[in-house]
Every structure is written in structure tokens, then in C-alpha cells.
Design a protein around this motif. Structure first.
Motif, PDB file in Angstrom:
ATOM      1  N   GLU A  84      11.015   2.192 -11.407  1.00  0.00           N
ATOM      2  CA  GLU A  84      10.115   1.053 -11.608  1.00  0.00           C
ATOM      3  C   GLU A  84       8.671   1.421 -11.263  1.00  0.00           C
ATOM      4  OE1 GLU A  84      11.850  -2.065  -9.250  1.00  0.00           O
ATOM      5  OE2 GLU A  84      12.866  -2.914 -10.998  1.00  0.00           O
ATOM      6  N   SER A  85       8.491   2.172 -10.197  1.00  0.00           N
ATOM      7  CA  SER A  85       7.143   2.598  -9.818  1.00  0.00           C
ATOM      8  C   SER A  85       6.573   3.559 -10.850  1.00  0.00           C
ATOM      9  CB  SER A  85       7.171   3.260  -8.440  1.00  0.00           C
ATOM     10  OG  SER A  85       7.582   2.336  -7.448  1.00  0.00           O
ATOM     11  N   GLN A  86       7.394   4.438 -11.363  1.00  0.00           N
ATOM     12  CA  GLN A  86       6.940   5.364 -12.389  1.00  0.00           C
ATOM     13  C   GLN A  86       6.554   4.620 -13.663  1.00  0.00           C
ATOM     14  OE1 GLN A  86       6.141   8.390 -12.187  1.00  0.00           O
ATOM     15  NE2 GLN A  86       5.927   9.001 -14.342  1.00  0.00           N
ATOM     16  N   ALA A  87       7.320   3.592 -14.002  1.00  0.00           N
ATOM     17  CA  ALA A  87       6.998   2.801 -15.187  1.00  0.00           C
ATOM     18  C   ALA A  87       5.662   2.071 -15.008  1.00  0.00           C
ATOM     19  CB  ALA A  87       8.124   1.799 -15.456  1.00  0.00           C
ATOM     20  N   TYR A  88       5.408   1.558 -13.796  1.00  0.00           N
ATOM     21  CA  TYR A  88       4.133   0.882 -13.535  1.00  0.00           C
ATOM     22  C   TYR A  88       2.979   1.880 -13.613  1.00  0.00           C
ATOM     23  CZ  TYR A  88       0.551  -1.855 -11.159  1.00  0.00           C
ATOM     24  OH  TYR A  88      -0.606  -2.516 -10.841  1.00  0.00           O
ATOM     25  N   TYR A  89       3.194   3.081 -13.075  1.00  0.00           N
ATOM     26  CA  TYR A  89       2.176   4.126 -13.139  1.00  0.00           C
ATOM     27  C   TYR A  89       1.865   4.481 -14.598  1.00  0.00           C
ATOM     28  CZ  TYR A  89       0.262   8.860 -12.982  1.00  0.00           C
ATOM     29  OH  TYR A  89      -0.501   9.985 -13.178  1.00  0.00           O
ATOM     30  N   GLN A  90       2.900   4.661 -15.422  1.00  0.00           N
ATOM     31  CA  GLN A  90       2.691   4.987 -16.824  1.00  0.00           C
ATOM     32  C   GLN A  90       1.983   3.857 -17.562  1.00  0.00           C
ATOM     33  OE1 GLN A  90       3.035   7.812 -18.098  1.00  0.00           O
ATOM     34  NE2 GLN A  90       4.361   8.914 -16.670  1.00  0.00           N
ATOM     35  N   LYS A  91       2.273   2.618 -17.186  1.00  0.00           N
ATOM     36  CA  LYS A  91       1.601   1.472 -17.795  1.00  0.00           C
ATOM     37  C   LYS A  91       0.102   1.512 -17.519  1.00  0.00           C
ATOM     38  CE  LYS A  91       1.223  -3.560 -17.318  1.00  0.00           C
ATOM     39  NZ  LYS A  91       1.715  -4.760 -16.580  1.00  0.00           N
ATOM     40  N   LYS A  92      -0.267   1.822 -16.283  1.00  0.00           N
ATOM     41  CA  LYS A  92      -1.681   1.900 -15.937  1.00  0.00           C
ATOM     42  C   LYS A  92      -2.372   3.059 -16.654  1.00  0.00           C
ATOM     43  CE  LYS A  92      -2.094  -1.662 -13.348  1.00  0.00           C
ATOM     44  NZ  LYS A  92      -2.985  -2.776 -13.752  1.00  0.00           N
ATOM     45  N   ARG A  93      -1.665   4.176 -16.784  1.00  0.00           N
ATOM     46  CA  ARG A  93      -2.253   5.300 -17.506  1.00  0.00           C
ATOM     47  C   ARG A  93      -2.458   4.949 -18.975  1.00  0.00           C
ATOM     48  NH1 ARG A  93      -2.561  10.314 -15.427  1.00  0.00           N
ATOM     49  NH2 ARG A  93      -4.081  10.432 -17.115  1.00  0.00           N
ATOM     50  N   ALA A  94      -1.506   4.185 -19.549  1.00  0.00           N
ATOM     51  CA  ALA A  94      -1.638   3.771 -20.943  1.00  0.00           C
ATOM     52  C   ALA A  94      -2.820   2.817 -21.133  1.00  0.00           C
ATOM     53  CB  ALA A  94      -0.345   3.111 -21.421  1.00  0.00           C
ATOM     54  N   GLY A 142      -5.623   3.231 -19.850  1.00  0.00           N
ATOM     55  CA  GLY A 142      -6.851   4.010 -19.754  1.00  0.00           C
ATOM     56  C   GLY A 142      -7.253   4.379 -18.343  1.00  0.00           C
ATOM     57  N   LYS A 143      -6.419   4.072 -17.360  1.00  0.00           N
ATOM     58  CA  LYS A 143      -6.734   4.403 -15.978  1.00  0.00           C
ATOM     59  C   LYS A 143      -6.540   5.897 -15.742  1.00  0.00           C
ATOM     60  CE  LYS A 143      -7.192   0.026 -14.798  1.00  0.00           C
ATOM     61  NZ  LYS A 143      -8.511  -0.546 -14.451  1.00  0.00           N
ATOM     62  N   THR A 144      -7.346   6.446 -14.843  1.00  0.00           N
ATOM     63  CA  THR A 144      -7.161   7.831 -14.453  1.00  0.00           C
ATOM     64  C   THR A 144      -5.949   7.936 -13.517  1.00  0.00           C
ATOM     65  OG1 THR A 144      -8.583   7.636 -12.499  1.00  0.00           O
ATOM     66  CG2 THR A 144      -9.644   8.211 -14.599  1.00  0.00           C
ATOM     67  N   HIS A 145      -5.567   9.179 -13.224  1.00  0.00           N
ATOM     68  CA  HIS A 145      -4.422   9.380 -12.325  1.00  0.00           C
ATOM     69  C   HIS A 145      -4.678   8.724 -10.970  1.00  0.00           C
ATOM     70  CE1 HIS A 145      -1.286  11.372  -9.986  1.00  0.00           C
ATOM     71  NE2 HIS A 145      -2.239  11.785  -9.165  1.00  0.00           N
ATOM     72  N   ASN A 146      -5.848   8.948 -10.394  1.00  0.00           N
ATOM     73  CA  ASN A 146      -6.146   8.383  -9.074  1.00  0.00           C
ATOM     74  C   ASN A 146      -6.178   6.860  -9.102  1.00  0.00           C
ATOM     75  OD1 ASN A 146      -6.323  10.931  -7.982  1.00  0.00           O
ATOM     76  ND2 ASN A 146      -8.555  11.048  -8.134  1.00  0.00           N
ATOM     77  N   GLN A 147      -6.726   6.284 -10.162  1.00  0.00           N
ATOM     78  CA  GLN A 147      -6.770   4.828 -10.277  1.00  0.00           C
ATOM     79  C   GLN A 147      -5.371   4.242 -10.405  1.00  0.00           C
ATOM     80  OE1 GLN A 147      -9.387   4.553 -13.683  1.00  0.00           O
ATOM     81  NE2 GLN A 147     -11.180   4.116 -12.411  1.00  0.00           N
ATOM     82  N   ALA A 148      -4.519   4.900 -11.175  1.00  0.00           N
ATOM     83  CA  ALA A 148      -3.153   4.411 -11.346  1.00  0.00           C
ATOM     84  C   ALA A 148      -2.367   4.509 -10.042  1.00  0.00           C
ATOM     85  CB  ALA A 148      -2.451   5.195 -12.451  1.00  0.00           C
ATOM     86  N   VAL A 149      -2.558   5.597  -9.311  1.00  0.00           N
ATOM     87  CA  VAL A 149      -1.866   5.744  -8.028  1.00  0.00           C
ATOM     88  C   VAL A 149      -2.348   4.698  -7.037  1.00  0.00           C
ATOM     89  CG1 VAL A 149      -1.574   7.267  -6.026  1.00  0.00           C
ATOM     90  CG2 VAL A 149      -1.362   8.187  -8.329  1.00  0.00           C
ATOM     91  N   ARG A 150      -3.645   4.424  -7.034  1.00  0.00           N
ATOM     92  CA  ARG A 150      -4.170   3.407  -6.113  1.00  0.00           C
ATOM     93  C   ARG A 150      -3.644   2.025  -6.471  1.00  0.00           C
ATOM     94  NH1 ARG A 150     -10.582   2.689  -5.291  1.00  0.00           N
ATOM     95  NH2 ARG A 150     -10.375   1.846  -7.398  1.00  0.00           N
ATOM     96  N   ALA A 151      -3.535   1.729  -7.752  1.00  0.00           N
ATOM     97  CA  ALA A 151      -2.979   0.440  -8.162  1.00  0.00           C
ATOM     98  C   ALA A 151      -1.529   0.309  -7.715  1.00  0.00           C
ATOM     99  CB  ALA A 151      -3.088   0.283  -9.670  1.00  0.00           C
ATOM    100  N   LEU A 152      -0.767   1.380  -7.850  1.00  0.00           N
ATOM    101  CA  LEU A 152       0.624   1.358  -7.387  1.00  0.00           C
ATOM    102  C   LEU A 152       0.690   1.233  -5.871  1.00  0.00           C
ATOM    103  CD1 LEU A 152       3.659   1.645  -7.850  1.00  0.00           C
ATOM    104  CD2 LEU A 152       3.340   4.138  -7.907  1.00  0.00           C
ATOM    105  N   ALA A 153      -0.218   1.911  -5.166  1.00  0.00           N
ATOM    106  CA  ALA A 153      -0.251   1.823  -3.708  1.00  0.00           C
ATOM    107  C   ALA A 153      -0.558   0.401  -3.250  1.00  0.00           C
ATOM    108  CB  ALA A 153      -1.289   2.794  -3.149  1.00  0.00           C
ATOM    109  N   ARG A 154      -1.357  -0.313  -4.046  1.00  0.00           N
ATOM    110  CA  ARG A 154      -1.656  -1.720  -3.688  1.00  0.00           C
ATOM    111  C   ARG A 154      -0.388  -2.552  -3.706  1.00  0.00           C
ATOM    112  NH1 ARG A 154      -2.130  -5.642  -1.676  1.00  0.00           N
ATOM    113  NH2 ARG A 154      -3.725  -7.268  -1.779  1.00  0.00           N
ATOM    114  N   HIS A 155       0.481  -2.328  -4.686  1.00  0.00           N
ATOM    115  CA  HIS A 155       1.750  -3.061  -4.731  1.00  0.00           C
ATOM    116  C   HIS A 155       2.672  -2.618  -3.598  1.00  0.00           C
ATOM    117  CE1 HIS A 155       1.325  -5.438  -8.382  1.00  0.00           C
ATOM    118  NE2 HIS A 155       0.784  -4.388  -8.987  1.00  0.00           N
TER     119      HIS A 155
END
Length: 400
Positions: A351-361, A363-376
Motif C-alpha cells: 500500500e505504501s509503495q502504491a501511494y509512492y508510485q501515485k505521487k511519482r505519477a 510529477g513529484k520527485t523521489h524526495n517529495q513522494a517519500v516526504r508525502a508518504l512519511a506524512r501519512h
């Protein structure tokens, strides 16, 4: 009823200001950092407590660092202790027109902020918060983890310097290993500070170096036939040997601290809770436990997110709205540990990987996507620690 006390912390001395319940300056003085200064402070606080019939509430700019061990002695004495940050003190100084800065005025301002804490900006928990007692095990974890981190940073600096020196005098020697901190390679540099001797070293002598087996021996022998050293090799070689010796010492110390941290984490309920999160290894868990201390410091999961540096704040002025502004006052060690653990976590949780891939799709960068996941994940961690629950990963069952 209470009276306010402000302490401006210094390296050798601390400035103290005491306000009566009406906000008038009652006394201001300076104390030295040794125990004699602390005893004088407590005697004055006891004097004013008896004279005013009120309890003292003490405010300090920061806890730990130069404030130790005064902050803990204040807590042991049973006085209320509040923590402020320098950003808020600076804004308070600008708001109330104190142009010149000195330690006496800072102490008075801290005392005023303590007195006005319930009304300042209507948001007391962001201006100052209660310094709650922390589990002794967590204090030890914090001290060990910070020491280990400083050693790791020293190791990285040395390795970067060694790499630059090797590239300057003999780039082919660096090609013998993929990682410069490989043990056999470091021991090789220590054994042969004179690199010209290394070119002539025999197989029997090389095999005596721990970790240098036959496979690595063939690499060294191939290098010996092709090596070209610069004119500075006789000067830089001993430097490399010295740096390699220090790196080996650092690796042993880092490993020792890691074992101590692992033992303390086994005794900590908070560490056990965080360890139940997939991907949260011993190092990141120890840093988070040490820097958080106690979850009771945070009134909400959003406050924890700001502290961990994974919250994005909105900045609005009129019709202009800027989203995603990072918080300025965050714990850098906790932020690094949280982001590292989050990046590992997504590889274990679909589920976390799917959320990360969603953020990358999006247009988020890797660091932005990881930070968004860390917020959850921060919301999950806050509930885990406040409700004493371990993490349980959902098992997704494919529909027929």
C-alpha cells in the motif's frame, strides 16, 4: 497563582529574570554554570515562592546542550519547565521593539513569553511547550545515537578525503574495490604507507592482511604490474595510512554504539512499537526514539509531523497561496531517520509503495513522494504510540 522565570542559557553563565504575577520585574541576576550557580538559583526561587505565595514557571530557550544539567535539576525540583525556540524569541523581540540584544533583555522576554503563553497568537503549543520528563533509557539512547551519528559524519569526511587523495596519486588503486571503506582495503593502506613498497609486495605478505583472500590478491597483483604513482606518493601515502587507521577505529566504535543502542531499544516499549513497522531498522528506530523522547510532548499528530520535518505548511497572503512550504524549526536528525525509514518501508508494504508510485505519477520527485508518504506514516506512528498498539500490515487478498 504563579510567577514567571526566564533563563537565557549561555556556555559559561546563565541570565535569569523573575517577574511577579502582575508582570513586574522582581529580580534579575546572573549565575555561573557550576553547581554553586544552580544552588543560588533554587534558593532565590524558593525565596520568591514563599514571599509571593505562588509557584514558579520556568522558561528556557532550549533544552539539552548548554542547558544540561540545569534543565533536569529544575524538573527534579518539581518546578514547571517550558521550552521555547530562538525563532519565537526573535519575533517577540521585534514585536515589542527591543532593538538592542543582550542576555538580560532575552531573559526578561522569555519570562514575559511564559507569562503571556496562554494568549500569544492563540497558539501556545507552537510558541512554547511543557518539558516533560523523559524515560532514562530514551535519554541514553539519544546520547548514544547522537554520538554515533557524529562518528558516522567524521567517517564520511575522512573517506571523501581519502578518495580525493587516491584519485590524485594513483586512481588505479581506487579501482581495486567498489567501496573505499572495505576492511581489507583499509588494512592494506595501513600496512603499506609507502606505496612504492606495495608495488613490490609479495603474495605471502599480502595474504597476511586480514580479509585479503586469493580473489582480492589477484586484483592487487594485477595492479602491481600496471600501477603508476605520482611524485607526491611518498607524502600522501602516510596520510592515507593515518586516515585509514582512524576509519578502522571509527568503524569499531560505531559498531560498539550500535550494539549498545540495540540492547537499550529492546528495553524500550516505544522502540518496540516503532520496530513493528516494516523497514524501520535499529539505527533509524533508535534515532527516532531518542529525539522524540516521549510522545506526550506533542498535542497532535500534526505537531509531531512538524517536529519530524515531514509537514508542509501553507503560506497565504491575500489572494496568493503558496503550498508545500517546509517548516523551519525541525529536528534534523529525526527528519533524516524518518525519511530513510520511510523509503525502506515502502519496499515492504504494497500500500505504501502504491501511494509512492501515485505521487511519482503526479510529477513529484523521489524526495517529495517519500516526504508525502512519511506524512501519512506520522499519523500511524502517533496513534501507535498514544494507543500502545503495534503496526499490523493489511494482507490484501486478490478477488476471484
Amino acid at each position: 497563582m504563579e510567577f514567571s522565570v526566564g533563563i537565557d542559557v549561555g556556555a559559561r553563565t546563565h541570565h535569569v529574570a523573575i517577574l511577579d504575577p502582575d508582570g513586574h520585574l522582581n529580580e534579575a541576576f546572573e549565575i555561573p554554570h557550576p553547581q554553586t550557580g544552580f544552588d543560588h538559583l533554587f534558593s532565590r526561587l524558593d525565596h520568591h515562592r514563599k514571599r509571593l505565595g505562588a509557584a514558579p514557571v520556568v522558561g528556557m530557550e532550549g533544552l539539552g546542550g548548554y542547558a544540561r544539567p540545569l534543565d533536569r535539576q529544575i524538573q527534579k525540583a518539581g518546578f514547571s519547565l517550558l521550552n521555547l525556540n530562538n525563532l519565537k524569541v526573535n519575533r517577540f523581540r521585534q514585536l515589542f521593539g527591543a532593538d538592542a540584544k543582550n542576555d538580560h533583555r532575552d531573559a526578561v522576554m522569555i519570562a514575559q513569553m511564559v507569562r503571556l503563553r496562554t494568549s500569544l497568537a492563540g497558539n501556545g503549543e507552537r510558541i512554547l511547550y511543557a518539558a516533560l520528563p523523559v524515560d532514562a533509557r530514551h535519554q541514553r539512547i539519544k546520547r548514544l545515537a547522537r554520538r554515533q551519528q557524529r562518528l558516522i559524519e567524521e567517517k564520511v569526511r575522512l573517506l571523501m578525503r581519502m578518495k580525493a587523495d587516491l584519485l590524485a596519486i594513483c586512481p588505479s588503486l581506487l579501482d581495486l574495490t567498489q567501496k573505499i571503506d572495505t576492511l581489507w582495503f583499509l588494512r592494506l593502506l595501513v600496512a603499506y604507507p609507502d606505496l612504492t613498497r606495495l608495488k613490490r609486495a609479495r603474495a605471502q605478505a599480502l595474504l597476511k592482511i586480514p580479509g585479503l583472500g586469493k580473489s582480492f590478491l589477484s586484483r592487487v597483483q594485477t595492479w602491481q604490474t600496471q600501477a603508476v604513482l605520482s611524485d607526491e606518493a611518498d607524502v600522501v601515502g602516510p596520510m592515507l595510512a593515518s586516515d585509514a587507521t582512524r576509519v578502522l577505529e571509527l568503524l569499531d566504535q560505531i559498531k560498539t554504539y550500535g550494539g549498545q543502542l540495540k540492547g537499550l531499544c529492546l528495553e524500550s516499549p516505544m522502540a518496540q512499537r516503532l520496530s513493528s513497522l516494516p523497514g524501520f531498522g535499529p539505527k533509524c528506530t533508535a534515532r527516532l526514539v531518542g529525539e522524540i523522547g516521549t510522545i506526550r510532548r506533542f498535542d497532535s499528530e500534526s505537531a509531531l509531523a512538524v517536529y519530524l520535518g515531514v509537514a508542509c505548511l501553507d503560506h497565504q497572503s491575500g489572494t496568493t497561496l503558496k503550498r508545500g512550504k517546509p517548516a523551519r524549526h525541525v529536528n534534523k536528525l529525526a527528519q533524516a531517520a524518518m525519511l530513510t525509514a520511510t523509503d525502506r518501508h515502502r519496499h515492504f508494504c504494497p500500500e505504501s509503495q502504491a501511494y509512492y508510485q501515485k505521487k511519482r505519477a503526479e510529477g513529484k520527485t523521489h524526495n517529495q513522494a517519500v516526504r508525502a508518504l512519511a506524512r501519512h506514516l506520522t499519523r500511524v506512528i502517533y496513534r501507535m504510540l498514544t494507543q500502545d498498539r503495534d503496526y499490523k500490515m493489511k494482507i490484501l487478498v486478490a478477488k476471484p
